[in-house]
Design a protein around this motif. Structure first.
Motif, PDB file in Angstrom:
ATOM      1  N   LEU A 414      31.635  11.887   0.121  1.00  0.00           N
ATOM      2  CA  LEU A 414      32.516  11.735   1.280  1.00  0.00           C
ATOM      3  C   LEU A 414      33.116  13.082   1.676  1.00  0.00           C
ATOM      4  O   LEU A 414      33.312  13.356   2.869  1.00  0.00           O
ATOM      5  CB  LEU A 414      33.643  10.754   0.959  1.00  0.00           C
ATOM      6  CG  LEU A 414      33.251   9.279   0.868  1.00  0.00           C
ATOM      7  CD1 LEU A 414      34.365   8.478   0.205  1.00  0.00           C
ATOM      8  CD2 LEU A 414      32.943   8.712   2.254  1.00  0.00           C
ATOM      9  N   GLU A 417      30.506  14.821   3.587  1.00  0.00           N
ATOM     10  CA  GLU A 417      30.351  14.137   4.880  1.00  0.00           C
ATOM     11  C   GLU A 417      31.509  14.478   5.809  1.00  0.00           C
ATOM     12  O   GLU A 417      31.319  14.686   7.014  1.00  0.00           O
ATOM     13  CB  GLU A 417      30.267  12.625   4.650  1.00  0.00           C
ATOM     14  CG  GLU A 417      30.067  11.795   5.904  1.00  0.00           C
ATOM     15  CD  GLU A 417      28.706  11.988   6.551  1.00  0.00           C
ATOM     16  OE1 GLU A 417      28.573  11.659   7.745  1.00  0.00           O
ATOM     17  OE2 GLU A 417      27.781  12.470   5.862  1.00  0.00           O
ATOM     18  N   SER A 418      32.718  14.539   5.274  1.00  0.00           N
ATOM     19  CA  SER A 418      33.878  14.905   6.071  1.00  0.00           C
ATOM     20  C   SER A 418      33.743  16.326   6.608  1.00  0.00           C
ATOM     21  O   SER A 418      34.079  16.600   7.763  1.00  0.00           O
ATOM     22  CB  SER A 418      35.155  14.781   5.234  1.00  0.00           C
ATOM     23  OG  SER A 418      36.269  15.292   5.926  1.00  0.00           O
ATOM     24  N   ARG A 421      31.318  16.149   9.488  1.00  0.00           N
ATOM     25  CA  ARG A 421      31.900  15.467  10.658  1.00  0.00           C
ATOM     26  C   ARG A 421      33.090  16.219  11.264  1.00  0.00           C
ATOM     27  O   ARG A 421      33.478  15.951  12.381  1.00  0.00           O
ATOM     28  CB  ARG A 421      32.390  14.068  10.250  1.00  0.00           C
ATOM     29  CG  ARG A 421      31.326  13.084   9.871  1.00  0.00           C
ATOM     30  CD  ARG A 421      31.973  11.715   9.681  1.00  0.00           C
ATOM     31  NE  ARG A 421      31.036  10.708   9.202  1.00  0.00           N
ATOM     32  CZ  ARG A 421      31.317   9.412   9.122  1.00  0.00           C
ATOM     33  NH1 ARG A 421      32.514   8.982   9.496  1.00  0.00           N
ATOM     34  NH2 ARG A 421      30.424   8.556   8.666  1.00  0.00           N
ATOM     35  N   ILE A 425      37.840  10.761   6.637  1.00  0.00           N
ATOM     36  CA  ILE A 425      37.090   9.517   6.446  1.00  0.00           C
ATOM     37  C   ILE A 425      37.937   8.549   5.631  1.00  0.00           C
ATOM     38  O   ILE A 425      38.475   8.909   4.579  1.00  0.00           O
ATOM     39  CB  ILE A 425      35.751   9.778   5.722  1.00  0.00           C
ATOM     40  CG1 ILE A 425      34.857  10.681   6.570  1.00  0.00           C
ATOM     41  CG2 ILE A 425      35.041   8.458   5.409  1.00  0.00           C
ATOM     42  CD1 ILE A 425      33.553  11.057   5.884  1.00  0.00           C
ATOM     43  N   TRP A 427      38.090   5.254   3.236  1.00  0.00           N
ATOM     44  CA  TRP A 427      37.140   4.732   2.260  1.00  0.00           C
ATOM     45  C   TRP A 427      37.664   3.473   1.592  1.00  0.00           C
ATOM     46  O   TRP A 427      38.844   3.384   1.231  1.00  0.00           O
ATOM     47  CB  TRP A 427      36.869   5.805   1.203  1.00  0.00           C
ATOM     48  CG  TRP A 427      35.941   5.433   0.088  1.00  0.00           C
ATOM     49  CD1 TRP A 427      36.242   5.334  -1.240  1.00  0.00           C
ATOM     50  CD2 TRP A 427      34.535   5.133   0.182  1.00  0.00           C
ATOM     51  NE1 TRP A 427      35.120   4.995  -1.973  1.00  0.00           N
ATOM     52  CE2 TRP A 427      34.066   4.867  -1.121  1.00  0.00           C
ATOM     53  CE3 TRP A 427      33.642   5.065   1.254  1.00  0.00           C
ATOM     54  CZ2 TRP A 427      32.739   4.539  -1.385  1.00  0.00           C
ATOM     55  CZ3 TRP A 427      32.316   4.732   0.989  1.00  0.00           C
ATOM     56  CH2 TRP A 427      31.883   4.483  -0.310  1.00  0.00           C
ATOM     57  N   ILE A 434      32.489   2.956   3.938  1.00  0.00           N
ATOM     58  CA  ILE A 434      33.394   3.635   4.854  1.00  0.00           C
ATOM     59  C   ILE A 434      34.048   2.609   5.764  1.00  0.00           C
ATOM     60  O   ILE A 434      33.401   1.702   6.276  1.00  0.00           O
ATOM     61  CB  ILE A 434      32.623   4.676   5.690  1.00  0.00           C
ATOM     62  CG1 ILE A 434      32.113   5.816   4.781  1.00  0.00           C
ATOM     63  CG2 ILE A 434      33.483   5.240   6.799  1.00  0.00           C
ATOM     64  CD1 ILE A 434      31.239   6.821   5.492  1.00  0.00           C
TER      65      ILE A 434
END
Length: 436
Positions: A414, A417-418, A421, A425, A427, A434
């Motif tokens: 995550l 991924e954050s 992006r 995020i 969770w 997500i």
């Protein structure tokens, strides 16, 4: 009971309930019929280190090695004997009846597929972290372990250390009060982690390139991708999956945590702009954890800088836990306790649950104590492999089981991924998804 169904909220220790003393007794009383045959899949630096450590546990024998690079297979025979079975095809390892357990130390994008195949073949699995490369891979991994009932341990070795076990007892005793903040930092001198020189013999004749790529995007042979795969998001997640996951695993164990509610990460390529990586060289991650078992709601700050050769915060993944009454500086073999008020010595008696392994605390002042591992302590890496082998021998639960592994891999993924992006995020740690 299938190990994946063991609740993380249980009080199961990394060692039997009588502590380190019993663990040492077990090590001394290994019977001839309790030998464990292991095989290694992925003989890079971590796989080699894992194997050396596993072989230091009494009654463990290496019977096979798989790697995609010819030289590593040749090196394996030189290190562990000419009678060793070697192959580039991991399926040949899994089909062998003399293999009880496998160590999986491949690039991250191969962890979950090989682990599932290994469990379906009846092999116990010690899999390097993070055990998944994509968030959607977790549930299938958990289900495979529950279906097969084999033992599965994630290779975040530091979490099994004596220091982490001591910190867990002190936090749960309330010595530093409810926890509100955890800080972990990693630094490295320029060039140390990005330097790369391809071996002279690196070619498609000596390396099984298409197998290395697996489910990653197809591309022409590139030795830098093979040997420095952590630099590339197609095969790993760089800092997040290589470093952050270590502290996250320790935190989950110490705090009995299931996962954060929110993750936000920033960073970028600040120095290594030579086109030899697409993962950051500077990364700052923030993780908000809810209160669980009245131990405190807390925020984790993790940072890494691959171009900081001065701070020297690499070592054994040390980190600081901050509570309302004090702090713990946690290392694999040392813990420093500092408090706002004089420590009640009776609170420190909780460490007797560790059994042998830790010296009596060194009193610096009424508000500062230092806890050291005894001389000869073999370290968290050994403890972690012993826990895995002991679990196989005695059918005992593993704290770092498949559910723990997925729940600690998730915030690391995550985090990456954050970063991609450029956004926070939300969770759901229970449902492993997500939040919309």
């Amino acid at each position: 009971m299938a190990i994946g169904s063991v609740a993380l909220s249980s009080t199961t220790s990394l060692f039997p309930s009588t502590g380190e003393r019993l663990a040492k007794d077990v090590r001394r009383t290994v019977s001839a019929n309790s030998n464990i045959n292991i095989a290694l899949i992925g003989k890079g630096s971590m796989g080699t280190s894992n194997t050396h450590t596993a072989l230091s546990v009494q009654g463990v024998k290496l019977v096979g090695v798989c790697d995609l690079y010819d030289k590593r297979l040749k090196d394996a025979k030189a290190q562990w004997g000419n009678d060793l079975f070697t192959t580039k095809e991991y399926k040949e390892i899994l089909s062998r009846k003399d293999v009880d357990a496998v160590i999986i130390a491949t690039p991250d994008h191969w962890h979950q597929p090989i682990a599932i195949e290994a469990m379906n073949a009846g092999k116990h699995v010690y899999c390097e972290k993070p055990v998944i490369h994509k968030l959607n891979e977790g549930k299938a991994l958990i289900e495979a372990q529950r279906k097969t009932g084999v033992k599965f341990q994630v290779g975040s070795q530091g979490m099994a250390s004596l220091g982490n076990r001591a910190a867990r007892l002190l936090v749960q005793q309330g010595v530093i009060g409810p926890v509100n903040f955890v800080d972990g930092q990693f630094t490295s001198a320029p060039g140390r982690l990005n330097a790369f020189t391809a071996p002279e013999d690196a070619s498609e004749e000596t390396i099984w390139w298409s197998r290395f790529l697996g489910n990653a995007p197809k591309k022409p042979f590139n030795p830098q991708h093979f040997f420095a795969w952590r630099n590339w998001k197609d095969y790993g997640t760089g800092i997040a999956g290589d470093l952050f996951v270590h502290v996250l695993s320790s935190i989950h164990y110490i705090m009995d945590a299931e996962g954060p509610e929110k993750v936000y990460t920033t960073g970028g390529l600040r120095h290594y702009t030579d086109g030899l990586r697409d993962t950051p060289d500077v990364m700052l991650g923030y993780f908000d954890y809810p209160d669980r078992n009245n131990l405190g709601a807390f925020t984790v700050q993790l940072g890494a800088n691959y171009v900081d050769g001065v701070s020297k915060k690499w070592g054994s993944m040390d980190f600081k836990i901050v509570g309302s009454k004090g702090t713990l500086d946690v290392g694999w073999d040392k813990v420093v306790l500092k408090t706002m008020e004089d420590v009640n010595p009776k609170d420190l008696e909780v460490l007797e649950q560790l059994g042998q392994g830790m010296n009596a605390p060194e009193k610096i002042s009424p508000r500062e104590y230092v806890f050291h591992a005894e001389k000869g302590y073999k370290g968290g890496h050994y403890d972690h492999h012993f826990n895995f082998i002991n679990g196989i021998r005695n059918n005992t639960p593993l704290t770092a089981d498949v559910l723990f592994a997925v729940r600690t891999a998730a915030p690391a993924l995550l985090s990456f991924e954050s970063y991609l992006r450029k956004d926070a995020i939300q969770w759901d740690a229970q449902k492993l998804k997500i939040k919309k």
